[in-house]
Scaffold this motif. Structure first.
Motif, PDB file in Angstrom:
ATOM      1  N   HIS A 175       0.821  -1.220   0.000  1.00 32.44           N
ATOM      2  CA  HIS A 175       0.000   0.000   0.000  1.00 32.44           C
ATOM      3  C   HIS A 175       0.852   1.266   0.000  1.00 32.44           C
ATOM      4  O   HIS A 175       0.310   2.368   0.036  1.00 32.44           O
ATOM      5  CB  HIS A 175      -0.919   0.005   1.225  1.00 32.44           C
ATOM      6  N   CYS A 176       2.181   1.118  -0.016  1.00 35.48           N
ATOM      7  CA  CYS A 176       3.124   2.249   0.020  1.00 35.48           C
ATOM      8  C   CYS A 176       2.942   3.103   1.264  1.00 35.48           C
ATOM      9  O   CYS A 176       3.152   4.324   1.235  1.00 35.48           O
ATOM     10  CB  CYS A 176       2.969   3.120  -1.231  1.00 35.48           C
ATOM     11  N   GLY A 177       2.572   2.483   2.375  1.00 36.61           N
ATOM     12  CA  GLY A 177       2.341   3.236   3.597  1.00 36.61           C
ATOM     13  C   GLY A 177       3.330   2.957   4.704  1.00 36.61           C
ATOM     14  O   GLY A 177       3.184   3.488   5.814  1.00 36.61           O
ATOM     15  N   ILE A 178       4.339   2.132   4.430  1.00 35.01           N
ATOM     16  CA  ILE A 178       5.338   1.814   5.451  1.00 35.01           C
ATOM     17  C   ILE A 178       6.577   2.657   5.202  1.00 35.01           C
ATOM     18  O   ILE A 178       7.283   2.467   4.208  1.00 35.01           O
ATOM     19  CB  ILE A 178       5.700   0.319   5.429  1.00 35.01           C
ATOM     20  N   PRO A 179       6.884   3.602   6.078  1.00 37.24           N
ATOM     21  CA  PRO A 179       8.068   4.455   5.864  1.00 37.24           C
ATOM     22  C   PRO A 179       9.354   3.670   6.073  1.00 37.24           C
ATOM     23  O   PRO A 179       9.370   2.626   6.742  1.00 37.24           O
ATOM     24  CB  PRO A 179       7.905   5.553   6.918  1.00 37.24           C
ATOM     25  N   THR A 180      10.439   4.173   5.519  1.00 37.61           N
ATOM     26  CA  THR A 180      11.736   3.502   5.626  1.00 37.61           C
ATOM     27  C   THR A 180      12.123   3.239   7.075  1.00 37.61           C
ATOM     28  O   THR A 180      12.699   2.195   7.393  1.00 37.61           O
ATOM     29  CB  THR A 180      12.823   4.348   4.942  1.00 37.61           C
ATOM     30  N   ILE A 181      11.803   4.153   7.986  1.00 33.71           N
ATOM     31  CA  ILE A 181      12.205   3.987   9.377  1.00 33.71           C
ATOM     32  C   ILE A 181      11.458   2.840  10.058  1.00 33.71           C
ATOM     33  O   ILE A 181      11.907   2.330  11.090  1.00 33.71           O
ATOM     34  CB  ILE A 181      12.018   5.290  10.179  1.00 33.71           C
ATOM     35  N   VAL A 182      10.335   2.418   9.508  1.00 39.52           N
ATOM     36  CA  VAL A 182       9.648   1.221  10.003  1.00 39.52           C
ATOM     37  C   VAL A 182      10.108  -0.002   9.225  1.00 39.52           C
ATOM     38  O   VAL A 182      10.325  -1.080   9.778  1.00 39.52           O
ATOM     39  CB  VAL A 182       8.120   1.376   9.908  1.00 39.52           C
ATOM     40  N   TYR A 183      10.296   0.175   7.918  1.00 39.07           N
ATOM     41  CA  TYR A 183      10.727  -0.926   7.048  1.00 39.07           C
ATOM     42  C   TYR A 183      12.081  -1.482   7.497  1.00 39.07           C
ATOM     43  O   TYR A 183      12.336  -2.683   7.413  1.00 39.07           O
ATOM     44  CB  TYR A 183      10.804  -0.415   5.613  1.00 39.07           C
ATOM     45  N   HIS A 184      12.958  -0.601   7.989  1.00 37.18           N
ATOM     46  CA  HIS A 184      14.283  -1.030   8.444  1.00 37.18           C
ATOM     47  C   HIS A 184      14.361  -1.118   9.973  1.00 37.18           C
ATOM     48  O   HIS A 184      15.453  -1.107  10.540  1.00 37.18           O
ATOM     49  CB  HIS A 184      15.351  -0.073   7.935  1.00 37.18           C
ATOM     50  N   SER A 185      13.223  -1.216  10.627  1.00 43.98           N
ATOM     51  CA  SER A 185      13.200  -1.366  12.081  1.00 43.98           C
ATOM     52  C   SER A 185      13.229  -2.843  12.447  1.00 43.98           C
ATOM     53  O   SER A 185      13.236  -3.716  11.573  1.00 43.98           O
ATOM     54  CB  SER A 185      11.932  -0.712  12.653  1.00 43.98           C
ATOM     55  N   ASN A 186      13.200  -3.123  13.745  1.00 43.83           N
ATOM     56  CA  ASN A 186      13.200  -4.511  14.212  1.00 43.83           C
ATOM     57  C   ASN A 186      11.797  -5.027  14.507  1.00 43.83           C
ATOM     58  O   ASN A 186      11.618  -5.956  15.296  1.00 43.83           O
ATOM     59  CB  ASN A 186      14.074  -4.650  15.464  1.00 43.83           C
ATOM     60  N   LEU A 187      10.788  -4.436  13.877  1.00 45.52           N
ATOM     61  CA  LEU A 187       9.411  -4.913  14.029  1.00 45.52           C
ATOM     62  C   LEU A 187       9.265  -6.262  13.345  1.00 45.52           C
ATOM     63  O   LEU A 187       9.355  -6.341  12.115  1.00 45.52           O
ATOM     64  CB  LEU A 187       8.432  -3.894  13.439  1.00 45.52           C
ATOM     65  N   PRO A 188       9.037  -7.358  14.071  1.00 49.74           N
ATOM     66  CA  PRO A 188       8.983  -8.680  13.440  1.00 49.74           C
ATOM     67  C   PRO A 188       7.808  -8.854  12.491  1.00 49.74           C
ATOM     68  O   PRO A 188       7.898  -9.609  11.529  1.00 49.74           O
ATOM     69  CB  PRO A 188       8.857  -9.634  14.648  1.00 49.74           C
ATOM     70  N   SER A 189       6.703  -8.158  12.759  1.00 50.94           N
ATOM     71  CA  SER A 189       5.488  -8.371  11.966  1.00 50.94           C
ATOM     72  C   SER A 189       5.296  -7.324  10.875  1.00 50.94           C
ATOM     73  O   SER A 189       4.181  -7.116  10.416  1.00 50.94           O
ATOM     74  CB  SER A 189       4.270  -8.367  12.902  1.00 50.94           C
ATOM     75  N   LYS A 190       6.378  -6.666  10.454  1.00 51.36           N
ATOM     76  CA  LYS A 190       6.223  -5.569   9.489  1.00 51.36           C
ATOM     77  C   LYS A 190       5.601  -6.029   8.177  1.00 51.36           C
ATOM     78  O   LYS A 190       4.929  -5.251   7.480  1.00 51.36           O
ATOM     79  CB  LYS A 190       7.571  -4.901   9.244  1.00 51.36           C
TER      80      LYS A 190
END
Length: 512
Positions: A175-190
């Motif tokens: 959906h193009c709604g995940i910013p780079t700072i979340v995409y490259h975070s340690n969120l396992p369920s991204k």
């Protein structure tokens, strides 16, 4: 002889039953461990097309009961959501004009902003994240996908699975709604997050002393994402001396009229017992009072609204907070990796400051007892209500942080004042963070403070070698400051540097 054979067969049968039970326990333990590692619903993973996982799903359906859906808290868990509010649709702050600021309440409402668009082909795209230059050719591809699926008489929800939005740089996901700072975070369920139909409401709590330039910066960075700012001011400093209510005066004289409709003013009119002797009592009490008083004056609070508590010198990036507002599937509590600076953004320190700053309103009340200081302390595992709350969500709750050590998701600008502001911070500091430099007369001299700013040194006499920084580098400072460079030059360039340094074809003042 027959009895002997019968006894042997019975023993073999018991051993088989025992081995099967042991195997079942091992499989169940493995599945639970797998779920904990990936922080996603067990049944969602078992629904994958892999043949062996499908076979295990039958077993888990019989013996295991993990809900596959994301947690949806009750909408009326907080007493204020049950209140019937009959006010004008444009009115957010409640109370007559002559009512004191610290007695007013705030009505939370759903954000009507159309953050996502629905294309004719069935795609759901984040407005800010799509690449408009590729939209024309991409639109033709989406239409082609739509025709093929419609021709095969597929269900309409399968169109959304095929369609991908064209993302511009810095945005990710279908959906193009995940910013780079979340995409490259340690969120396992991204990879499992999904857009919400109705955005969460975001509550940002801050204590203020005299960090007014950084407060303006926060309001401009987060003003269109945060639904209400809880801003606490006291007529006592953290040390216990009396102080003027400067922020209250600025609200009343119109300084913050551009954001006044989103500010809920919290007034702390007393100094805590023991705070003068033990400064940590005073420091903790500021956040406790801010949270409990501010949250009690919100009406319409929902369990999955986002609560964020920051210090005044910690400014999160807008895109990271917007992700929390618009997406389901992330876990909690949430930290933020912030770029560290001293005296101004020109003295960048190594690494990042990862502050645990956010959680849902449900976690705030059910785990942290409605007290923001517990969120900051990272003590959720030991809190009495944590396991019960975790079980109610149906998910393994693990902390994660927006950003990473190399992807800044905010700014922490420590002691970022003009010399007069640093002097005031020295004498206002709590009586607990020793050595308390304000107790030393030589440290309070203007000439000494200016020399610290010039060299990047610290009050203990050390002078760390900070890496050179350029105002043109990515995430140097918040956009509002850069857009008003001349007004905030003292934060963006070292005002006492005497050497002009050339870098990337442009010159700026710096210290080598």
């Amino acid at each position: 002889m027959g009895r002997s054979h019968l006894a042997i067969r019975m023993r073999i049968r018991r051993h088989k039953v025992f081995l099967l039970c042991l195997l079942g326990i091992c499989v169940i333990s493995f599945l639970h461990y797998y779920k904990a590692l990936h922080n996603i619903s067990l049944l969602q993973e078992l629904s994958a097309p892999s043949t062996h996982l499908k076979s295990l799903k039958i077993f888990s359906d019989i013996f295991w009961n993990f809900p596959a859906a994301d947690f949806r808290p009750q909408q009326d868990f907080h007493k204020h959501s049950q209140l019937k509010v009959n006010v004008d649709s444009n009115l957010i702050l409640k109370g007559p004009p002559d009512k004191k600021l610290h007695e007013r309440t705030f009505v939370l409402r759903d954000d009507p902003t159309p953050f996502f668009i629905h294309t004719k082909s069935g795609a759901v795209c984040f407005r800010e994240g799509i690449d408009m230059t590729a939209s024309a050719s991409h639109h033709r591809l989406l239409q082609q996908h739509h025709r093929e699926i419609k021709f095969k008489d597929k269900a309409i929800n399968e169109v959304e699975k095929v369609v991908q939005c064209p993302c511009r740089q810095g945005w990710h996901g279908p959906h193009c709604g995940i910013p780079t700072i979340v995409y490259h975070s340690n969120l396992p369920s991204k990879s499992k997050v999904t857009p919400r139909k109705v955005p969460r409401r975001v509550i940002n709590a801050i204590n203020i002393n005299h960090e007014f330039d950084l407060l303006h910066t926060r309001f401009h960075e987060l003003g269109d994402v945060v639904d209400v700012f809880l801003v606490c001011e006291s007529n006592f400093t953290a040390f216990g001396d009396s102080r003027t209510l400067l922020f209250q005066q600025m609200i009343l004289n119109g300084t913050f009229d551009y954001i006044k409709h989103k500010i809920l003013y919290v007034f702390l009119d007393h100094f805590p017992d023991g705070g003068r002797t033990d400064g940590w009592i005073a420091d903790d009490y500021l956040r406790t009072y801010l949270t409990k008083n501010g949250m009690s004056r919100l009406e319409g609070l929902k369990a999955d609204d986002v609560f964020i508590i920051d210090d005044a010198d910690e400014i999160p990036v807008r895109d990271g907070i917007l992700f929390l507002k618009l997406y389901d599937g992330w876990t909690e509590p949430v930290g933020i990796h912030m770029r560290k600076s001293l005296y101004g953004f020109y003295w960048r320190q190594f690494g990042t400051l990862n502050v645990l700053s956010a959680c849902t309103a449900a976690m705030l009340f059910k785990v942290y007892k409605g007290d923001g200081i517990y969120l900051r302390r990272r003590s959720y595992y030991s809190m009495s209500g944590f396991r019960e709350y975790e079980n109610s969500t149906g998910r393994i709750l693990v902390p994660w942080a927006i950003g990473s050590p190399v992807h800044y998701a905010g700014w922490h600008c420590s002691w970022c004042f003009k010399p007069e502001g640093i002097y005031y911070k020295l004498i206002s500091a709590q009586n607990g963070d020793f050595p308390r430099w304000g107790d030393y007369s030589e440290k309070r001299k203007m000439s000494y403070i200016k020399e610290l700013i010039r060299t990047g040194g610290w009050f203990d006499g050390s002078a760390p070698e900070y890496p050179p920084s350029d105002p043109k580098e990515h995430m140097y400072a918040p956009k509002y400051l850069l857009d008003n460079y001349e007004k905030y030059r003292y934060l963006l360039e070292n005002p006492y540097a005497t050497i002009n340094v050339k870098r990337n074809g442009s010159s700026f003042k710096g210290v080598i």
